[in-house]
Design an enzyme around this catalytic site. Sequence first.
Site, PDB file in Angstrom:
ATOM      1  CB  THR A  31     -22.454  26.669  56.608  1.00 41.51           C
ATOM      2  OG1 THR A  31     -22.445  27.050  55.231  1.00 41.51           O
ATOM      3  CG2 THR A  31     -23.574  27.402  57.321  1.00 41.51           C
ATOM      4  CB  VAL A  32     -21.801  23.634  60.675  1.00 42.89           C
ATOM      5  CG1 VAL A  32     -21.861  23.250  62.149  1.00 42.89           C
ATOM      6  CG2 VAL A  32     -23.179  23.497  60.035  1.00 42.89           C
ATOM      7  CB  ALA A  76     -16.955  24.239  79.910  1.00 44.62           C
ATOM      8  CB  VAL A  98     -31.397  15.509  65.211  1.00 49.33           C
ATOM      9  CG1 VAL A  98     -32.918  15.552  65.058  1.00 49.33           C
ATOM     10  CG2 VAL A  98     -30.877  14.120  64.849  1.00 49.33           C
ATOM     11  N   GLY A 111     -30.266  29.192  48.628  1.00 43.22           N
ATOM     12  CA  GLY A 111     -29.298  28.365  49.348  1.00 43.22           C
ATOM     13  C   GLY A 111     -29.930  27.385  50.315  1.00 43.22           C
ATOM     14  CD  GLU A 127     -26.417  21.367  49.127  1.00 37.78           C
ATOM     15  OE1 GLU A 127     -25.683  21.768  48.204  1.00 37.78           O
ATOM     16  OE2 GLU A 127     -26.244  21.664  50.323  1.00 37.78           O
ATOM     17  CE  LYS A 183     -31.506  16.858  59.454  1.00 34.19           C
ATOM     18  NZ  LYS A 183     -32.108  18.075  58.885  1.00 34.19           N
TER      19      LYS A 183
END
Length: 434
Positions: free
Chosen positions: A13-14, A33, A130, A185, A188, A203
């Site tokens: 996902t990430v 950047a 976090v 979703g 879990e 966190k």
Amino acid sequence: MKPVKVGICGLGTVGGGTFNVLKRNAEEIARRAGREIEIAQIAMRSANPKCDIAGTPIAADVFELVDNPQIEVVVELIGGCGLARELVLKAIDNGKHVVTANKALIAVHGDEIFAKAREKGVIVAFEAAVAGGIPVIKAIREGLAGNRINWVAGIINGTGNFILSEMREKGRAFADVLKEAQALGYAEADPTFDVEGIDAAHKLTILASIAFGIPLQFDKAYTEGISRLTSADVNYAEALGYRIKHLGIARRTSEGFELRVHPTLIPADRLIANVNGVMNAVMVNGDAVGSTLFCGAGAGMEPTASAVVADLVDVVRAMTSDPENRVPHLAFQPDALSAHPILPIAACESAYYLRIQAKDHPGVLAQVASILSERGINIESIMQKEAEEHDGLVPMILVTHRVRERCIDEAIAAMEALEGVVGKVVRIRVEQLN
């Protein structure tokens, strides 16, 4: 300047969100950047159908990527503490910078990882660990650097917030909402980390270290979940002018630091009390700025990727600077971390909501009031529900003034010792968050 080559470990996902944001916003990111950021390799177990990775080199083994001499920055998005720790330490040993969204890794092994990174002169960036896309780590570490932080309090797990929001808004039972959260979703198959507060404690450990300049000490965080909350407690809280939220709270005291995760009553008119669904929110109170609130998407494919890519931009900006002048990993210089202790929960102070199941007999309230008074506990408000009798007992709802936890523990034990008069006492902490 030549592009900075990065490798992404994990295309879930990430990882998928990070890949897509880097590709879609490549020009804008390069302008910020000062150099292009090029995805040189991906290590993954399976393809992500939401990502078009055609033309990008693939590694079946994360260590192939970590050992790739072309790669200057390793993005760790596989999660967990075992393999992730091993590959991050290996990347650092190889002189590569690291960006991670792994809160468990940082909370449990961060001290070791940062020490190794300082030794090798590389950066480990972890904004996405976090509160997803909310840039709260950067805000505390840099934007609030002129403040002495007094406390931090946050809704930092979207699953728990979704469950409590549904319980309050629709009168649903915990178990029923949890099943829906799993189907959507948000939770879990094994929801323990979310509903019992472990994810939030990871966190909070990170936030406390950055806010107060203390080592990462996840093992000392007090953790209490929401699985025992009932619709009745949610409704009683509402009647008293409060909302129940699953909060992480880190507070500075004269004796040390509080580090605790638990259900909490918050006045209904506070902004954070009105953050609902899967959203996250973090309040930070500093001596100069007062109270500030950071709110937004605490998880999800692209919100979390937003934080990962922001870290990449910071790393690229810093790659040409003197390592000694970079922003410290935990905000404070490594040799200036505080040795003040983390307080045990019994020494922490809070107000309390008490739901006392008691016989509807004359004198019972006086007995309860006497038990509280003997321990220096003052009652702020009281509500009785005679119409809701169950097994011969009716609920008596009390909200106390602030007191140490050990005093309330002693009072509850004394009340429950009144056999046949008082049944089980339910306790939830109350915070004003001014």
